[in-house]
Write a protein that holds these residues in place. Structure first.
Motif, PDB file in Angstrom:
ATOM      1  N   LEU A 125     -35.441   4.965   8.752  1.00  0.00           N
ATOM      2  CA  LEU A 125     -34.349   4.712   7.801  1.00  0.00           C
ATOM      3  C   LEU A 125     -34.708   5.273   6.430  1.00  0.00           C
ATOM      4  O   LEU A 125     -33.840   5.743   5.694  1.00  0.00           O
ATOM      5  CB  LEU A 125     -34.071   3.206   7.704  1.00  0.00           C
TER       6      LEU A 125
ATOM      7  N   VAL B 167     -33.437   8.703   5.825  1.00  0.00           N
ATOM      8  CA  VAL B 167     -32.010   8.809   5.508  1.00  0.00           C
ATOM      9  C   VAL B 167     -31.734   8.256   4.107  1.00  0.00           C
ATOM     10  O   VAL B 167     -31.104   8.907   3.283  1.00  0.00           O
ATOM     11  CB  VAL B 167     -31.181   8.045   6.563  1.00  0.00           C
TER      12      VAL B 167
ATOM     13  N   ASP C 149     -27.239   3.986   4.671  1.00  0.00           N
ATOM     14  CA  ASP C 149     -26.870   3.806   6.078  1.00  0.00           C
ATOM     15  C   ASP C 149     -26.962   2.329   6.441  1.00  0.00           C
ATOM     16  O   ASP C 149     -28.034   1.751   6.446  1.00  0.00           O
ATOM     17  CB  ASP C 149     -27.831   4.623   6.952  1.00  0.00           C
TER      18      ASP C 149
ATOM     19  N   TYR D 194     -27.940   1.554  10.859  1.00  0.00           N
ATOM     20  CA  TYR D 194     -29.096   2.252  11.402  1.00  0.00           C
ATOM     21  C   TYR D 194     -29.568   1.664  12.723  1.00  0.00           C
ATOM     22  O   TYR D 194     -30.118   2.369  13.574  1.00  0.00           O
ATOM     23  CB  TYR D 194     -30.218   2.219  10.372  1.00  0.00           C
TER      24      TYR D 194
ATOM     25  N   GLY E 268     -27.306  10.480  15.820  1.00  0.00           N
ATOM     26  CA  GLY E 268     -27.422  10.626  14.373  1.00  0.00           C
ATOM     27  C   GLY E 268     -26.509  11.732  13.873  1.00  0.00           C
ATOM     28  O   GLY E 268     -25.781  11.574  12.887  1.00  0.00           O
TER      29      GLY E 268
ATOM     30  N   THR F 250     -20.940   3.976   8.032  1.00  0.00           N
ATOM     31  CA  THR F 250     -22.120   3.802   8.872  1.00  0.00           C
ATOM     32  C   THR F 250     -22.146   2.394   9.467  1.00  0.00           C
ATOM     33  O   THR F 250     -22.507   2.204  10.621  1.00  0.00           O
ATOM     34  CB  THR F 250     -23.409   4.035   8.066  1.00  0.00           C
TER      35      THR F 250
ATOM     36  N   GLY G 130     -34.067  10.709  11.135  1.00  0.00           N
ATOM     37  CA  GLY G 130     -34.137   9.248  10.972  1.00  0.00           C
ATOM     38  C   GLY G 130     -33.787   8.554  12.271  1.00  0.00           C
ATOM     39  O   GLY G 130     -34.463   7.629  12.722  1.00  0.00           O
ATOM     40  N   ALA G 131     -32.715   9.033  12.916  1.00  0.00           N
ATOM     41  CA  ALA G 131     -32.260   8.402  14.143  1.00  0.00           C
ATOM     42  C   ALA G 131     -33.296   8.516  15.241  1.00  0.00           C
ATOM     43  O   ALA G 131     -33.508   7.581  16.005  1.00  0.00           O
ATOM     44  CB  ALA G 131     -30.943   9.034  14.582  1.00  0.00           C
TER      45      ALA G 131
ATOM     46  N   GLY H  26     -35.912   5.995  14.991  1.00  0.00           N
ATOM     47  CA  GLY H  26     -35.346   4.729  15.459  1.00  0.00           C
ATOM     48  C   GLY H  26     -35.296   4.678  16.978  1.00  0.00           C
ATOM     49  O   GLY H  26     -35.553   3.635  17.578  1.00  0.00           O
TER      50      GLY H  26
ATOM     51  N   SER I  59     -29.523  -4.378  11.009  1.00  0.00           N
ATOM     52  CA  SER I  59     -29.461  -3.192  10.153  1.00  0.00           C
ATOM     53  C   SER I  59     -29.812  -3.558   8.725  1.00  0.00           C
ATOM     54  O   SER I  59     -30.601  -2.881   8.061  1.00  0.00           O
ATOM     55  CB  SER I  59     -28.049  -2.599  10.157  1.00  0.00           C
TER      56      SER I  59
END
Lengths: 409, 411, 368
Positions: free
Chosen positions: A69, A72, A80, A83, A133, A152, A264-265, A268, A292
């Motif tokens: 995160l 981002v 975001d 997330y 993402g 988001t 970022g995604a 995750g 989130s």
């Protein structure tokens, strides 16, 4: 608001990005830190408390998540609020490809379902999460600030709702019932789900997971640092500070923003897969909006954009509620002679108070990067003081007192 | 230049070390805390040092939107612990005192495993919990690894007991038991030909609605609509209007009282005459409080015999209210019985060691507040009777008891 | 992102039609932001939504369709009432007051206690209702002032996300405090009015629901008048435009901001009473989802714009009602009412793709 890759002429007190000059200190620090990370689980299990070992495992997962995160929000400056969706995607990819569940919907797979090895699933989960993402990033390129935040947030909810309802017409996710019997991490025949005995030493499963997660977290930390110092990282920073100027100097803002979302995604997604394997069960409940927000709190509280800060924020926010869980009741007992406030309510109450207080006294986070800290001060200097209140705690002090504060924290 | 850089770097290095040191200290502190906790509680009762303490763990959401249900379970468990202590418990000839260790899992699966680990570390003899299936299932792995019996008072997800663990039990009917009973009653007794189904998109509500729908279809009723809401909504006007357009004879809701109360009120506002039916999540005093006068005629089932026909039933409700100043919400009776099931097994095994008394839990034959309790091989309740209630004059009244091998049918 | 929220990304949007030059004494050059085109767009979207559904609706039954519209309007007006509180603060400070949903909840809880106390002591119902609403509004005004003073004012020059985290902290604190005070159970909320519905063309609506719709419209109108026609409104606009210059012009910006928070919180309390009375239920966690939906509505309409909050609220309410009502039939059972929020958010995303600052929001310059 200078761009960090322009020659730094503002002042001599600025540390350059490369830490080449202080390499020796850096190595020393890292070595000590590495030692602490290695020894920590042994100390914990020596104290007989598996609870804290589990908390450490989960904290490591959250570090991966928060660093994702951070790319981002912290690097690229894109707020975001959904997330956790990528965490969910990673977890579901792992769960579907590594549990008997899919056999129900697709009998062709045989009664046992899919049990792909980790080498395939983890990168695949990262890729699919990265794809999501981009899917989120593409329609939101023109949006700014709070509009981006709400979209988001909506995206996160959409993903959760689909996971909650995709048990019809084909039972893909098993809906709110969730997916059980997810495989633990396996290296060949070696399973992380059971404790292992080497001679006279028994290594509990949670400790195996700890070292695996720690290794991956270190990998992600290194990737984050390398990214931050790279051309891409500087482009992110440029977009964060001034998108138009960034475009004017030839940065392809569209691709660079999408890249931020994708990177970022994918972090995750990795964390999600590991989460599924650790828990052995996942259901959409784990991927709500509050989760989130929780990850966002970790990033902002620690000092977004600053990797050690983010890690500190994560450790505090995973550790603090657990510590309060241990102490809220007994402390009242000791101080007041009886439990006045329900310890569970008190725990959440203190958590809320902590969030407010930290923001009051360290608005840039507990451990912000020194550049960010200085920018903030400069800004406070240039801005007229339109508040005639006296309890103003803007620090207009010089760097030295700032630093002493940093150490104190 | 170089000096400046060094100088600017040093605090960070120090900070890293300080952080590491602090975290170690904190952890060491926690370890100490663990050890000192029993020591601290021991001097509190200096009068009877000979009494051994057996810890009973409890985990449910005690904060957050579902706290009302979680606290209800905790209170039920607390009442059982207090009752047993007041009556005096002896295991293997020695006096034993129960101690409740209640933990908040925040209805969060991640926290649930942490809490489970904490209970295991605290060396509880058995666990009553969790509430959400999403918490019970991941936690069950932790309890199973430690060999501690876990009795969930509320998780209805079938997969909970299908994981092959010997330690998982539940004292709540699994979804596949209640739904068909209500469906049979609706179609055969109420003569409902068209039925609309609503679920609250939770594991409980969806499971219940699914089994109801399947049985109702099998019996020849037409399912005219299957709508969904969530366990956080309070506005059902849109789905109810849509259902109203399809003119069903009955509406079945899979969900709990906090939704069905306002839902019934909104049905009245919309002028819907269809009978509202539901499961045990709805059969609560709180439903009547929330729906007010509109509650009249609503029907809901609950596993077990009618409460007033059970040995400790009415007494339980009364004492619960006296002690906690609150109505029994939902799963307090299950929590209450779960403790008794554990303690009975300990008595039979003459030990409170989980390894020794675990096999006895499976052999339970206990008459509890919720009715006769016996487990099948998986740890599910053996099909007991299900009683259907209707709201009459502002109170739940039993109309029919279906199934079960229990000799005492209501009517 | 080191931008303090005192200088928001967008130009402030509370400011609308400088129609009376005499009142706009401040030397602020602003374009006329509300254009006819912008007012038409929501109407067109509404119409499109209705047209998509109408054939199906007439196929089934007109009274059902009408009822769904009523449902949507009631729900939408509730969203609008809450959204106005968000949008006022945002228009002034460029700050999302995430704790607003909890203020709504506190309002409902306070009103519940006063009504129950009143009814237990034999007050006549109208008196109890009035006193309850008044005390809820007063309590929430105090709360709003406190939140601003403690949670937000010290953060006025902080990075943009700091107030957001502070707001989340305040939300948690308020929820836990309310749980400690009022307990964790869902409380029944007594009926404030005659709950017997009026049936018009087959659609039923209660007195309270009519009141909610009227109240949303009246509040919006009142706030617009306040912002555009009063001295205080002028101070608000000046503060929104540039707090520093407003101070130079003799505006006590701190007072303006505090009063705006108090006003927004009083509205929140009113909304809380209406919500609880309409659903006959009050609970310590009721504010979170409601606040979120209302915030979505405010963004949909263009956050910072008072009319936008109401348009966004109504639109969101209608989308939710019509989706829940018809989506299952339209898609042959593929998607049911469980996908309601998905459609609501998809509409939001679509609107924002084509109008990145919401339906009625001013076109945002890339750089403020």
């Amino acid at each position: 608001m200078m761009l960090s890759f322009t020659p730094d002429t503002s002042s001599a007190r600025s540390p350059a990005h490369s830490s080449a000059h202080s390499r020796r200190n850096a190595i020393l620090g890292s070595a000590l830190l590495a030692l602490a990370v290695l020894v920590l689980p042994i100390l914990i299990s020596a104290s007989g408390s598996m609870t804290w070992l589990r908390i450490a495992d989960i904290a490591l997962l959250y570090i991966m998540l928060a660093l994702g995160l951070n790319i981002v929000v912290g690097f690229a400056g894109l707020l975001d609020l959904g997330y956790i969706a990528f965490f969910a995607v990673g977890a579901y990819v792992w769960a579907l490809l590594s549990s008997p569940h899919l056999a129900q919907a697709f009998p062709a797979l045989g009664p046992e379902g899919l049990h792909w090895p980790m080498w395939v699933i983890l990168p695949l989960g990262a890729c699919i999460a990265g794809l999501f993402g981009v899917l989120l990033g593409a329609p939101t390129l023109r949006l700014r600030g709070d509009y981006l935040a709400i979209v988001t947030l909506g995206f996160g909810e959409i993903v959760r709702i689909f996971m909650n309802n995709l048990n019809q017409p084909i039972n893909l996710t098993n809906g709110p019932q969730g997916i059980t019997r997810i495989n633990p991490v396996m290296f060949g025949q070696f399973s992380f789900g059971k404790s292992v005995t080497f001679g006279s030493i028994t290594v509990p499963s949670l400790m195996l997971y700890y070292y695996l997660f720690a290794a991956l977290a270190v990998l992600i930390v290194v990737a984050s640092i390398r990214l931050q110092d790279s051309r891409i990282g500087r482009a992110w920073e440029a977009i964060r500070e001034d998108e138009i100027a960034a475009r004017a100097i030839g940065i392809n803002t569209r691709n660079i923003k999408l890249l931020a979302f994708a990177m970022g995604a994918s972090f995750g997604g990795v964390a999600g897969g590991l989460f599924a394997s650790l828990q052995g069960f996942i259901s959409p409940e784990s991927f709500g909006l509050m989760d989130s927000i929780c990850v966002l709190c970790m990033v902002v509280l620690g000092g977004m954009g600053h990797i050690p800060g983010v890690i500190l924020g994560t450790l505090l926010l995973t550790g603090l509620p657990e510590a309060l869980r241990h102490w809220a009741g007994p402390a009242q007992q000791a101080l007041l002679g009886k439990v006045v406030i329900d310890p569970e309510a008190l725990r959440m109450l203190l958590f809320g108070v902590a969030l407010v207080l930290v923001m009051q006294f360290r608005p840039a986070g507990l451990w912000p990067s020194s550049t960010r800290q200085r920018e903030l001060e400069e800004l406070a200097d240039t801005l007229p003081d339109d508040e005639n209140d006296n309890d103003d705690d803007d620090d207009d002090d010089d760097e030295a007192s700032q630093r002493s504060k940093e150490v104190r924290s | 230049m170089t000096r400046a850089h060094l100088a600017s770097y040093t605090p960070s290095t120090k900070l890293i070390l300080a952080t590491a040191a602090m975290s170690l200290l904190a952890l060491a502190g926690c370890g100490k805390q663990e050890n000192s906790a029993p020591a601290a509680s021991a001097p509190a009762e200096p009068a009877a040092p000979a009494i051994a303490t057996v810890k009973i763990g409890m985990a449910s959401p005690l904060t957050g939107p579902q706290a009302h249900i979680g606290i209800d379970i905790r209170n039920g468990v607390q009442l059982a612990v207090d009752d047993i202590n007041a009556a005096g418990l002896t295991i293997d000839g020695k006096p034993v005192k129960l101690e409740l260790v209640a933990e908040d899992d925040e209805a969060n699966p991640t926290k649930a495993t942490t809490v489970a680990q904490k209970l295991v570390d605290a060396k509880v003899a058995g666990v009553v919990g969790h509430f959400n299936s999403g918490s019970s299932i991941p936690a069950s792995r932790v309890y199973s690894d430690a060999g501690i019996p876990q009795i969930s008072p509320a998780s209805t997800n079938p997969s909970y007991t299908e994981q092959g663990y010997k330690t998982t039990f539940r004292v709540v009917a699994n979804d596949s038991q209640q739904g068909p009973v209500v469906a049979t009653y609706a179609v055969n007794t109420l003569k409902a030909k068209t039925i609309a189904v609503i679920d609250d998109s939770t594991a409980y509500g969806q499971g219940l609605a699914g089994t109801f729908e399947a049985k109702a279809k099998e019996l020849g009723a037409k399912i005219v609509a299957h709508e969904h809401t969530t366990d956080k909504d309070t506005d059902f006007a849109a789905i109810l209007t849509s259902i109203k357009g399809k003119k069903p004879d009955a509406v079945f809701f899979g969900g709990i009282d906090t939704q069905s109360g306002p839902m019934k009120k909104q049905m009245t506002t919309l002028g819907m005459k269809a009978t509202l039916l539901g499961g045990d999540g709805m059969q609560t005093p709180n439903f009547i409080a929330l729906a007010g006068a509109d509650a009249e005629g609503v029907m809901a089932s609950i596993p077990g015999l009618p409460r007033d026909k059970m040995p400790g039933g009415p007494d339980f409700v009364k004492r619960f209210k006296e002690k906690f100043g609150a109505e029994v919400e939902l799963f307090a009776p299950m929590g209450y019985d779960a403790v008794h099931v554990l303690v009975e097994a300990m008595k039979r095994a003459n030990s409170s060691d989980p390894a020794k008394y675990l096999p006895e839990v499976g052999k339970t034959q206990y008459n509890g507040v919720i009715g006769p309790i016996a487990f099948d091989a998986k740890g599910d309740l053996v099909n007991g009777p299900v009683t259907i209630y209707v709201v009459k004059n502002g109170a739940w009244e039993a109309v029919e008891t279906v199934g079960g091998s229990a000799p005492a049918a209501a009517k | 992102m080191c931008r303090p929220y005192a200088t928001p990304l967008h130009p402030p949007l509370l400011y609308q039609k400088p129609d009376k030059p005499g009142i706009n004494a401040l030397p602020v050059k602003r374009p006329n932001v509300v254009k006819l085109r912008e007012q038409l767009i929501p109407l067109i979207i509404d119409l499109a939504v209705v047209l998509v559904f109408l054939p199906n609706a007439t196929n089934s039954r007109m009274d059902i369709f009408l009822q769904q519209i009523v449902n949507g309007l009631v729900l939408g007006s509730i969203y609008a009432l809450v959204a106005l509180g968000y949008t006022m603060v945002y228009g002034l400070l460029g700050l999302i007051n995430f704790a607003h949903g909890e203020v709504v909840m506190v309002g409902a809880m306070v009103a519940l206690s006063v009504i129950n106390f009143g009814l237990a002591n034999g007050w006549p119902l109208p008196l109890a209702v009035l006193l309850a609403t008044a005390s809820a509004m007063l309590c929430c005004m105090a709360l709003g002032w406190l939140i601003e003073r403690v949670g937000y004012r010290p953060l006025r020059h902080a990075p943009r996300l700091a107030p957001l985290i502070s707001a989340i902290g305040i939300s948690i604190i308020l929820q836990q405090l309310m749980m400690l005070i009022w307990g964790s159970t869902y409380r029944p909320f007594p009926a404030l009015f005659n709950s017997e519905p009026h049936v018009v063309l087959g659609a039923s609506i209660t007195d309270l629901q009519i009141l909610i719709i009227v109240l949303a419209a009246a509040t919006m109108g009142g706030l617009m008048l306040l912002v555009q026609r009063t001295r205080f409104g002028r101070a608000m606009r000046a503060t929104a435009e540039n707090p520093a210059i407003a101070t130079l012009m003799g505006v006590n910006t701190n007072r303006v901001i505090a009063l705006t928070f108090m006003l927004g919180s009083a509205l929140g309390a009113l909304a809380g009473v209406m919500v609880s009375a309409n659903y006959a239920i009050a609970h310590f966690s009721m504010g979170f989802m409601l606040g979120l939906k209302a915030f979505t509505a405010a963004v949909l309409g263009g956050i910072g714009n008072l009319a936008g909050a109401v348009v966004g609220g109504l639109l969101l309410g209608l989308i939710e009602a019509l989706c829940s009502g018809y989506i299952s039939d339209l898609t042959g059972g593929m998607f049911g009412s469980n996908y309601r929020d998905v459609f609501a958010f998809l509409v939001l995303i679509l609107v924002l793709i084509f109008r990145p600052s919401g339906l009625m929001g001013e076109k945002v310059a890339e750089r403020a």
